[in-house]
Structure formats: structure tokens, C-alpha cells
Design an enzyme around this catalytic site. Structure first.
Site, PDB file in Angstrom:
ATOM      1  N   HIS A 200       0.828  -1.198   0.000  1.00  0.00           N
ATOM      2  CA  HIS A 200       0.000   0.000   0.000  1.00  0.00           C
ATOM      3  C   HIS A 200       0.869   1.258   0.000  1.00  0.00           C
ATOM      4  O   HIS A 200       1.772   1.382   0.812  1.00  0.00           O
ATOM      5  CB  HIS A 200      -0.918  -0.030   1.219  1.00  0.00           C
ATOM      6  CG  HIS A 200      -1.925   1.048   1.232  1.00  0.00           C
ATOM      7  ND1 HIS A 200      -2.331   1.649   2.396  1.00  0.00           N
ATOM      8  CD2 HIS A 200      -2.626   1.663   0.232  1.00  0.00           C
ATOM      9  CE1 HIS A 200      -3.231   2.575   2.124  1.00  0.00           C
ATOM     10  NE2 HIS A 200      -3.419   2.595   0.814  1.00  0.00           N
TER      11      HIS A 200
ATOM     12  N   ASP B 110       8.999   9.164 -19.650  1.00  0.00           N
ATOM     13  CA  ASP B 110       9.376   9.381 -21.035  1.00  0.00           C
ATOM     14  C   ASP B 110      10.859   9.041 -21.191  1.00  0.00           C
ATOM     15  O   ASP B 110      11.541   8.731 -20.214  1.00  0.00           O
ATOM     16  CB  ASP B 110       9.056  10.812 -21.491  1.00  0.00           C
ATOM     17  CG  ASP B 110       9.774  11.898 -20.698  1.00  0.00           C
ATOM     18  OD1 ASP B 110      10.902  11.669 -20.221  1.00  0.00           O
ATOM     19  OD2 ASP B 110       9.199  12.999 -20.567  1.00  0.00           O
TER      20      ASP B 110
END
Length: 139
Positions: free
Chosen positions: A20, A28
């Protein structure tokens, strides 16, 4: 053999190890990747694979409760920003959840990647085509 769309073993393993609020970044081809963070390099050539294709595939496997993006994405790459937001809204609707969207400046974003479990580098050449996906829980 896996039934989900994600068949890349390193990405699948990384997601299976997430707890969690752990983060995984999709980047990119130009985002600097800190040496201490696991790099999964998918970039083949300009645009392949794309940021959105990679995001779509990872979102099929990972339960996400928060996304972190550079605020510059909205103004510098508005077409990508709109596609990204539509995808987030689609996930929210399909999973009947609310995903927190956190926008930070690009320098802060780069620093935040140091806390990611890993960074998946794509062939994307659109500025600010980066996101940190923070894991939710499935129960």
C-alpha cells in the site's frame, strides 16, 4: 500463463512486490533515473512504446489510489494531459473508486522518483510524459 495483459516479467514481478502506497513510475525517454532506483527500460525508438500504451497496460494490473504528475504536463503537453486524465477517469468509473491526483513541479517530481520501487522507461518523446502510480489495496 498469465491472463492479464501485462506479460513483461520484470514489471509484473515489481507490481507483485508492491504494498500500500508504494510507487512505480512510468517515464518518457528523457527523465533522469536515479542510480539507486530499479530501471526497466522498454524504450526501442522514438514513440515505442508510448507512455499511454505503457500506462494502459500497467493500470490493468495495478490497483492505484494516487497518481503524481508534474504540473507542467497540463500546459506544455495538453494533448497528452487530456488523454491521461481521460484514462484516470475511466479507471475511476470502471473500478468505482476515486484516484487522488497530485500535481507537483517537475523538480519535485524528479526527487519523488527516488522513492519509487522502479521506473519504467518508455520511448515517449512528449515533454513531461511521466507519472508515479501509488498502489492501493485490493480489499
Amino acid at each position: 500463463m498469465k491472463k492479464t495483459a501485462l506479460i513483461h516479467s520484470e514489471i509484473s514481478y515489481m507490481i507483485s512486490q508492491m504494498g500500500h502506497t508504494d510507487g512505480i513510475a512510468i517515464a518518457d525517454s528523457g527523465l533522469p533515473i536515479p542510480k539507486e532506483v530499479k530501471r526497466i527500460d522498454l524504450a526501442l525508438k522514438k514513440g515505442i512504446p508510448s507512455f499511454m500504451d505503457t500506462l494502459d497496460t500497467i493500470l490493468e494490473e495495478l490497483k492505484v489510489e494516487e497518481v503524481v504528475i508534474a504540473q507542467e504536463m497540463e500546459t506544455v503537453s495538453p494533448v497528452l494531459y487530456e488523454k491521461f486524465m481521460r484514462k484516470i477517469y475511466e479507471v475511476e468509473e470502471n473500478e468505482n473508486i476515486k484516484i487522488k491526483i497530485t500535481k507537483v513541479d517537475h523538480e519535485t517530481f524528479k526527487n519523488m522518483t527516488k522513492e519509487s520501487k522502479g521506473i519504467v522507461r518508455t520511448g515517449e518523446h512528449t515533454p513531461y510524459a511521466n507519472v508515479i502510480l501509488k498502489s492501493g489495496v485490493v480489499f
